[in-house]
Scaffold this active site. Structure first.
Site, PDB file in Angstrom:
ATOM      1  N   HIS A  57       0.844  -1.203   0.000  1.00  0.00           N
ATOM      2  CA  HIS A  57       0.000   0.000   0.000  1.00  0.00           C
ATOM      3  C   HIS A  57       0.876   1.248   0.000  1.00  0.00           C
ATOM      4  CE1 HIS A  57      -4.092   1.728   1.406  1.00  0.00           C
ATOM      5  NE2 HIS A  57      -3.353   2.709   0.902  1.00  0.00           N
ATOM      6  N   HIS A  59       1.567   5.210  -2.204  1.00  0.00           N
ATOM      7  CA  HIS A  59       1.122   6.227  -3.163  1.00  0.00           C
ATOM      8  C   HIS A  59       2.385   6.837  -3.770  1.00  0.00           C
ATOM      9  CE1 HIS A  59      -3.070   6.123  -1.639  1.00  0.00           C
ATOM     10  NE2 HIS A  59      -2.473   5.829  -0.491  1.00  0.00           N
ATOM     11  N   ARG A  61       2.339   8.708  -6.510  1.00  0.00           N
ATOM     12  CA  ARG A  61       1.929  10.027  -6.997  1.00  0.00           C
ATOM     13  C   ARG A  61       2.057  10.252  -8.509  1.00  0.00           C
ATOM     14  NH1 ARG A  61      -1.074  10.796  -2.661  1.00  0.00           N
ATOM     15  NH2 ARG A  61       0.020  11.516  -0.802  1.00  0.00           N
ATOM     16  N   ASP A 151      -8.858   3.293  -3.180  1.00  0.00           N
ATOM     17  CA  ASP A 151      -8.232   3.918  -2.019  1.00  0.00           C
ATOM     18  C   ASP A 151      -8.019   5.412  -2.253  1.00  0.00           C
ATOM     19  OD1 ASP A 151      -6.839   3.393   0.659  1.00  0.00           O
ATOM     20  OD2 ASP A 151      -5.347   4.559  -0.434  1.00  0.00           O
ATOM     21  N   HIS A 178     -10.658   0.837   1.197  1.00  0.00           N
ATOM     22  CA  HIS A 178     -10.449   1.903   2.178  1.00  0.00           C
ATOM     23  C   HIS A 178     -11.756   2.013   2.957  1.00  0.00           C
ATOM     24  CE1 HIS A 178      -9.117   6.309   3.014  1.00  0.00           C
ATOM     25  NE2 HIS A 178     -10.200   6.054   3.749  1.00  0.00           N
ATOM     26  N   HIS A 231      -5.452  -0.361   5.774  1.00  0.00           N
ATOM     27  CA  HIS A 231      -5.036   0.481   6.911  1.00  0.00           C
ATOM     28  C   HIS A 231      -6.030   0.520   8.086  1.00  0.00           C
ATOM     29  CE1 HIS A 231      -7.545   3.162   4.576  1.00  0.00           C
ATOM     30  NE2 HIS A 231      -6.566   3.524   3.761  1.00  0.00           N
ATOM     31  N   ASN A 277      -5.325   9.594   7.259  1.00  0.00           N
ATOM     32  CA  ASN A 277      -6.663   9.016   7.159  1.00  0.00           C
ATOM     33  C   ASN A 277      -6.568   7.525   6.851  1.00  0.00           C
ATOM     34  OD1 ASN A 277      -9.474   9.068   7.133  1.00  0.00           O
ATOM     35  ND2 ASN A 277      -9.566   9.407   4.940  1.00  0.00           N
ATOM     36  N   ASP A 304       1.302   2.583   3.819  1.00  0.00           N
ATOM     37  CA  ASP A 304       0.409   3.625   3.300  1.00  0.00           C
ATOM     38  C   ASP A 304       1.233   4.890   3.035  1.00  0.00           C
ATOM     39  OD1 ASP A 304      -1.791   4.972   2.381  1.00  0.00           O
ATOM     40  OD2 ASP A 304      -2.742   5.252   4.328  1.00  0.00           O
ATOM     41  N   HIS A 308       3.929  14.163   0.685  1.00  0.00           N
ATOM     42  CA  HIS A 308       3.432  15.479   0.265  1.00  0.00           C
ATOM     43  C   HIS A 308       4.597  16.446   0.208  1.00  0.00           C
ATOM     44  CE1 HIS A 308      -0.824  14.495   0.438  1.00  0.00           C
ATOM     45  NE2 HIS A 308      -0.661  13.985   1.643  1.00  0.00           N
TER      46      HIS A 308
END
Length: 420
Positions: A57, A59, A61, A151, A178, A231, A277, A304, A308
């Site tokens: 899991h 991201h 981007r 997700d 999710h 998660h 989250n 997860d 950013h």
């Protein structure tokens, strides 16, 4: 002519072993190995060896948000973090809901990290993640997606989620959900409880998660189709999952380091770094999560990983995006679960490697003859500070920033090729 690599004096499950790699495959694992002429030798005295871990899991981007992370930087972070394979979620821009996006992601991974880490894209469950129309899962499966998920924007409608499960199952894919009721979670910024009440922030109740977990469990039982819950963060959810497993429901579940190690008190000072989250929960939830990991209710560990840009977290709590950048620190953080006696070293490997591979049908190194020589060396005694400079990810957004960690990945091979 064969290439031979020998890792000497490594610690594996309490034993000192030499690992012989021939042409990218495991030749043998055992006591002192003979060293033939021309062999490359690496002395791993004092280090543990683990099969390359799988993060199911993340991201990454790309496409669309490369300023946060891209496939190159994300796989670099994975390599340094001990992960030989990552499953990248579909909430990119454009969303990974077509074969062309999947193929583009795989091509970028191959071009930047040809020897690995391996990228396994996760296709969208619905077009645009909007929950209205099923994504072309046959196309996504053929292009190389390893699972299906909305997700980042959960499927709220039970009928649509049922169709997602049925369609994905037709092509041998599991839906990763999710678990979040979008109406109960709307405009929330942390866990609903004593801390949110004290600091005056709108909180998300545990029911927002557990209600969706219950829905997924009941659908899985009714359809006799497996489902994977992403998660998981709270006591009520793990009680439902435990109940389901006792009934024989084909449900599996994951959790992240932050739900096992810290709680919602991290947001006392409105820390945007701790905004994630599902949100960080109460100490009682943390304890329940730890017990669920120990007894196997929680099947696997994931990060997860949600990087950013710095400016995106430098704002008020209500304006900040959710997410923690996790791959840099995950192995060191969860190694504390072993040193604290919560789980064994064998279980540590199981939750980060063997079970993820079983659930999602991915290849791993079991240190048997002929297995891919994918492994990393880990120094369980090294202390290091989690500083921005020490992180390989573009995203430095983590509540563990500045903390002194114990245990560090020192080297990583995939297919017998040293990638770190």
């Amino acid at each position: 002519m064969s290439s031979i690599l020998i890792i000497q004096n490594a610690q594996y499950l309490g034993e000192t072993v030499d690992i012989v790699v021939r042409d990218g495959k495991i030749e043998s694992v055992g006591p002192k190995a003979d060293i033939p002429d021309g062999a490359e030798v690496f002395d791993a005295a004092g280090l543990k060896v683990f099969p390359s871990f799988i993060d199911c899991h993340v991201h990454l981007r790309e496409p669309g948000f490369e300023y946060k992370e891209d496939i190159n930087s994300g796989l670099r972070c994975a390599a340094h973090g001990g992960f030989g394979a990552v499953m990248a979620m579909a909430n990119t821009r454009p969303v990974n809901d077509t074969a062309s996006i999947t193929r583009t992601m795989l091509a970028k991974a191959k071009a930047t990290w040809p020897h690995g880490p391996r990228l396994y894209p996760v296709g969208a469950a619905t077009v645009g993640l909007d929950g209205k129309e099923l994504a072309p899962m046959a196309e996504l499966a053929a292009a190389g997606c390893a699972a299906i998920s909305n997700d980042g924007k959960p499927v709220g409608g039970a009928e649509m989620f049922r169709r997602c499960m049925e369609y994905a199952h037709t092509y041998g894919l599991i839906v990763i959900d999710h678990c979040e009721d979008p109406t109960l979670a709307k405009d929330t910024h942390m866990n609903e409880g004593a801390t949110s009440g004290r600091i005056g922030v709108k909180g998300q109740s545990v029911v927002a998660e557990s209600m969706q977990a219950a829905r997924d469990i009941l659908l899985s039982e009714y359809l006799d189709i497996p489902v994977h819950l992403a998660h998981i963060s709270c006591k009520q959810s793990v009680e439902l999952i435990r109940w389901a497993k006792e009934r024989g429901v084909r449900v599996t579940a994951e959790t992240c380091p932050h739900y096992l190690l810290i709680d919602d008190s991290e947001l006392e000072n409105y820390s945007t770094m701790a905004k994630v989250n599902p949100p960080l929960r109460t100490p009682a939830d943390v304890q329940a999560m730890r017990e669920a990991l120990k007894d196997g209710t929680i099947d696997i560990l994931v990060t997860d990983h949600a990087p950013h840009a710095e400016h995106e977290k430098e704002c008020t709590l209500d304006e900040a995006p959710n997410g923690i950048s996790g791959m840099d620190s995950a192995v060191a953080l969860t190694w504390t679960l072993v040193t604290d006696g919560l789980i064994s070293e064998a279980d540590f490997i199981k939750r980060w490697c063997h079970e993820p591979a079983r659930i999602f049908n991915l290849p791993i190194n079991g240190f048997a003859k002929g297995d891919p020589a994918d492994f990393f060396l880990f120094d369980p005694e090294e202390h290091w500070a989690l500083t921005p400079e020490a992180m390989q990810s573009k995203g430095k957004n983590t509540p563990f920033l500045g903390r002194l960690l114990k245990g560090r990945v020192k080297a990583h091979w995939m297919g017998g090729v040293k990638i770190v």
